[in-house]
Enzyme design. Structure first.
Site: not given
Ligand code: FAD
Ligand code: NAI
Length: 466
Positions: A37-38, A40, A51, A183, A238, A272, A321, A445
């Protein structure tokens, strides 16, 4: 062979927004996406499903705990985890279909398959049947996103040892979930499973949670989450995790070295950080290489190869995003010769726990290390009438303003629904507002947004309600 003005590789928030903007600007555009799907990471396995579970688990906890009962609502809820997952999946499907609609509306082609750059202006797409198609483009945008960072000694199998994708679709509530990394992902998904009944232990390498956030805000959030029952093991790493098929044994050491402790869990979430994803992209065909973090560098979204651009998680800046979306717009506008740029100082960030943590601009630690003289205005949600009525009094609003000019430099909110309120300060700061500007602006308010105004008033020591 098909000819395009722009070919985008990746259909996440970077790629799909670039495709939409390209269509709006009248360009012939294709977006190559290899996933089913589209949308990402964000739509499929990131922002949106997390969420959905945060919302559902918050409702569940309110009903199952004392919150509903205190409001005089007596219910006997039972958890239907399968239904909770189903409604999450249905919402995700609807959202990804929505992107397909927007592609049709803006005349952007979705080319299904994995893209590989094969020289200047050339992208080869291989679909799931192994059939190759060649695309020609004046400009190519790399928007291939990121993937979870692996941890040596802790192999992800998405059965017992999970990455975020695995933790978003568990078939049962873990008895004991160990989260590695305090994180954003660890705190959000740790909160989901705790609310649904898991014992949650968060192991963090540093001596604080959510590094990068304002320290006081981070500490306040940690206190709230600890009160809710999450155990934090800070300053620990860990070093090994062994899965037995029914559980996991973890070996945890002090970050500074020392004796290891064994912890038993039935599931482990490794969160991490994430790293840029460029596998199989053919960067070498245009003389590009990633840096030692696997990242593709850019200057105003241009790579060092002519006609090749890069946006989103795969390049520098926060992996968010809305940052990818902003870069998509700026990149496309530059491609058509317009002046457009991203203000990296004002990209808000939110942790969607309860209370939420939302911030924009500089932290106190950043201002101190830059030697910038600043004033602080704070206001607690416990003094906000709407928050009190709703029994959501944890946290505060904090405004940091330049000592001399009063310009707002940073805002840090811990509290109820602050994700929905931080935008007020993003707008104000884009207009270089002073704290006084917010202090003199009428707010409705009774709303929690009044706390944001009171904090601005307090920059001059003039908060009226605390
Ligand atoms: P992506 O969304 O990773 O999209 C990249 C796309 O490229 C993918 O669909 C992949 O399949 C495709 N692709 C890769 N290589 C190729 C190729 N060679 N050919 C064709 N397709 C390819 N950010 C927020 O702002 N708010 C949040 O609440 C939030 N929550 C998150 C929760 C989780 C659990 C995770 C993991 C991330 C969260 N993020 C959040 C981070 C957010 O998802 C990313 O910052 C965002 O999706 C990045 O967008 P992007 O387009 O750069 O990459
Ligand atoms: P993160 O960078 O937010 O946090 C990773 C944490 O792991 C840090 O506190 C770091 O010190 C710790 N860490 C690193 N190595 C470790 C180790 N070996 N043992 C124990 N702790 C260790 O990364 P996270 O939570 O994986 O999320 C990745 C990214 O996804 C975020 O940075 C964010 O950009 C995006 N994201 C954004 C969300 C939002 O906007 N609400 C929600 C979820 C993800």
């Amino acid at each position: 062979m098909s000819n395009y003005d722009v070919v985008i590789i990746g259909g996440g928030p970077g790629g799909y927004n670039a495709a939409i903007r390209a269509g709006q600007l009248g360009l012939k555009v294709a977006c190559v996406e290899g996933g089913v799907t589209l949308g990402g990471t964000c739509l499929n396995v990131g922002c949106m499903p997390s969420k959905a579970l945060l919302h559902a688990s918050e409702m569940y906890e309110a009903a199952v705990g004392s919150e509903f009962a205190n409001l005089g609502i007596e219910v006997k809820p039972t958890l239907n985890l399968a239904q909770m997952m189903k409604q999450k999946d249905e919402s995700v499907t609807a959202l990804t279909k929505g992107i397909e609609f927007l592609f049709r509306k803006n005349k952007a082609d979705w080319i299904k398959g994995w893209g590989r750059i094969a020289g200047p202006g050339k992208v080869i797409v291989t679909n799931n049947e192994g059939v190759e198609t060649e695309l020609q483009a004046k400009d190519i945008i790399i928007a291939t996103g990121s993937e979870p960072m692996p941890l040596p000694g802790v192999e992800i199998d998405n059965k017992r040892i999970l990455d975020s994708t695995g933790a978003l679709s568990l078939p049962e509530v873990p008895k004991h979930l160990v989260v590695i990394g305090a994180g954003v992902i660890g705190l959000e998904l740790g909160s989901v499973w705790r609310r649904l009944g898991s014992q949650v232990t968060v192991v963090e390498y540093l001596d604080r949670i959510c590094p990068g956030a304002d320290l006081e805000a981070g500490k306040t959030l940690q206190r709230s989450l600890a009160k809710q029952g999450i155990t934090f093991k800070l300053g620990c790493k860990v070093v090994q995790a062994t899965s037995s098929g029914t559980g996991v044994q973890l070996s945890v050491e002090p970050a500074a070295g020392g004796e290891a402790e064994l912890i038993e869990a039935d599931y482990v979430l490794v969160s991490i950080g994430r790293r840029p994803f460029t596998k199989g992209l053919g960067l070498e065909s245009v003389g590009l290489a990633t840096d030692n973090r696997g990242m593709l560098e850019n200057k105003q979204h241009r790579t060092s190869a002519a006609g090749i651009w890069v946006i989103g998680d795969v390049t520098s800046g926060p992996m968010l995003a809305h940052k990818a979306e902003d870069e998509a717009i700026a990149c496309l506008e530059q491609i058509v010769g317009k002046a457009s740029e991203v203000n990296y100082n004002l990209i808000p960030s939110v942790i969607y726990t309860r209370p939420e943590l939302a911030s924009v601009g500089q932290t106190e630690e950043q201002l101190k290390s830059a030697g910038r003289a600043y004033k602080v205005g704070k206001f607690p949600f416990s003094a906000n009438s709407r928050a009190r009525i709703n029994h959501e009094t944890e946290g505060f609003a904090k405004v940091l303003a330049d000592e001399r000019t009063d310009e707002i430099l940073g805002v840090h909110l811990v509290g109820p629904s602050v994700s929905e309120m931080i935008g007020e300060y993003c707008v104000a700061m884009e207009f270089s507002a002073s704290a006084e500007d917010i202090a003199m602006t009428c707010h409705p308010h009774p709303t929690r947004s009044e706390a944001l105004r009171q904090a601005a008033m307090n920059v001059a020591g003039m908060a009226m309600q605390a």
